[in-house]
Motif scaffolding. Structure first.
Motif, mmCIF file in Angstrom:
data_model
loop_
_atom_site.group_PDB
_atom_site.id
_atom_site.type_symbol
_atom_site.label_atom_id
_atom_site.label_comp_id
_atom_site.label_asym_id
_atom_site.label_seq_id
_atom_site.Cartn_x
_atom_site.Cartn_y
_atom_site.Cartn_z
ATOM 1 N N LEU A 160 -11.108 -6.548 -14.387
ATOM 2 C CA LEU A 160 -11.196 -6.777 -15.825
ATOM 3 C C LEU A 160 -12.632 -6.533 -16.270
ATOM 4 C CD1 LEU A 160 -9.928 -7.654 -18.490
ATOM 5 C CD2 LEU A 160 -10.332 -10.036 -17.826
ATOM 6 N N GLN B 212 -4.439 -2.318 -19.478
ATOM 7 C CA GLN B 212 -4.420 -3.762 -19.219
ATOM 8 C C GLN B 212 -3.871 -4.528 -20.416
ATOM 9 O OE1 GLN B 212 -8.549 -4.321 -18.203
ATOM 10 N NE2 GLN B 212 -8.194 -4.044 -16.004
ATOM 11 N N GLY C 15 -10.471 -5.741 -22.101
ATOM 12 C CA GLY C 15 -9.420 -5.088 -21.335
ATOM 13 C C GLY C 15 -9.284 -3.612 -21.681
#
Length: 420
Positions: free
Chosen positions: A242, A114, A110
């Motif tokens: 992602l 995130q 991440g």
């Protein structure tokens, strides 16, 4: 039989965390367990989680910077097994699937934003998550390459359409990690055959995300259950990708290897609980003038269970060490571990039910519920048959490469005719 692996195998800090977890599970969690067949009350789980934080056992696998205990993957097993001694223990400690696997992957791939937006609240237990990969036939199931959900470029984002099923935890989730097939032109062509899918972080309140019908299964302890999940023209910005677009299948292995193994750890902990129940019954129940533990047929059941537990513990430990240094090789071995442990744990549970007789199949003991919980594990995260197929293919391919590299070929008998 001691219901935990021998002490002293791990660093002192790990042993201390294991001891705290063991004490917390047995003194605080087990007395709060719901009756067999009943789900854990949300408010009770919240109170137990607060107690876990106070006892410094919450989120053992999560980095310290996000409020966890900072255990390295090779040290997860003894603590996860202690948590799994209660069927609600992993959920209380925020070490239950699918959240645990999602945390691990977010931490590895991440972005900083995130992690702030998704990992931090997930690690704190403020929200939960789900992993949306499995689809109705003929979509992705045992064969991930059959992935049917699509994500296509739309301006500065992606538009997702698809139908997922068996999306564990979806009914309580704050966000989903969605696997979708992406346009090959949108991915980095340098990655070749590894491209073709991407992972997306999708808040559950995003327009177009629709929770479908629940799937009623025999297991009840997973928070959020299992359900269908629909994505209908769901627009996700580029910041929701992602990792790197096109590498979803690679990232799935990053997640699935450790996630398979932590399932094994948790269920092995519960197998140890079943073993203790079986041993207590064998040591106190008299039949035909002797305790069950003195009868040969019961001794065979006990000995077989000890072997199943010990071999499972050993392969978990080996795989965890390998995952720490070689994710690809560790992921391959996790397939072996998952297949072996799912079958071995089920055998231990089944023997415990059998040895406890009528009480074993009643709600006077929790064994039948344990059996219901572990039976799906032989299917979830890849069925036993699928793993056997993959294991055999890998073994055959590795041997072909070894022979091609110069190792002696062993497949043809040597004729000795004419030798004197």
């Amino acid at each position: 039989m001691n219901s935990t692996p021998p002490e002293g195998q791990y660093p002192e800090a790990v042993e201390n965390l294991r001891a705290r977890t063991r004490q917390f599970i047995r003194e605080t969690v087990i007395p709060a367990e719901p009756r067999p067949g009943q789900a854990l009350n949300v408010s009770v789980r919240r109170d137990l989680a607060a107690a876990a934080r106070a006892a410094r056992v919450f989120a053992p696998h999560v980095p310290v910077e996000f409020g966890g205990q900072g255990l390295a993957v090779e040290h997860w097993s003894p603590v996860f097994q202690e948590a799994g001694y209660s069927p609600i223990g992993p959920a209380v400690l925020n070490a239950m699937a699918p959240d645990e696997g999602n945390m691990h992957m977010l931490n590895l791939i991440g972005t900083a934003e995130q992690k702030r937006r998704f990992l931090a609240p997930l690690a704190a237990g403020d929200i939960s998550s789900c992993f949306a990969m499995t689809e109705p036939h003929p979509g992705a199931g045992s064969d991930p390459a059959a992935l049917a959900t699509t994500a296509v470029r739309d301006g500065n984002g992606w538009r997702i359409n698809g139908h997922k099923r068996f999306t564990s935890g979806a009914t309580l989730a704050g966000f989903a990690i969605v696997m979708a097939r992406t346009d090959a032109d949108a991915a980095d062509g340098a990655h070749g055959a590894s491209t073709g899918a991407s992972m997306f972080l999708v808040p559950m309140d995003t327009p177009g995300v629709r929770l479908g019908a629940p799937i009623h299964t025999m297991d009840t302890y997973l928070p959020g259950g299992h359900s269908h999940l629909h994505f209908e023209d769901v627009l996700v910005p580029d910041s929701g990708v992602l990792g790197e677009a096109g590498l979803g299948f690679q990232y799935a292995q990053v997640r699935l290897g450790p996630a398979r193994l932590t399932h094994c750890m948790r269920w092995l902990g519960l197998a140890r609980r079943a073993m203790d129940i079986m041993l207590d019954r064998a040591n106190t129940r008299e039949i035909f003038g002797a305790h069950l533990a003195q009868l040969g047929i019961a001794q065979d059941m006990i000995a077989q269970s000890v072997m199943d537990i010990e071999t499972s513990d050993a392969i978990i430990a080996k795989c965890a060490r390998l995952l720490a240094v070689d994710a690809k090789a560790g992921s391959a071995l996790s397939s072996v571990a998952k297949m072996h442990c799912s079958e071995a744990v089920y055998r231990v549970m089944d023997r415990a039910v059998q040895l406890c007789g009528g009480d074993g199949v009643s709600d006077g003991l929790p064994l039948m519920q344990y059996l219901n919980e572990v039976r799906p594990f032989r299917i979830y995260d890849g069925s036993t048959e699928t793993h056997k197929w993959a294991i055999a293919r890998r073994a055959a391919a590795e041997r072909r490469r070894a022979v091609a590299g110069g190792e002696p070929f062993q497949g043809t008998a040597v004729s000795h005719e004419g030798e004197r």
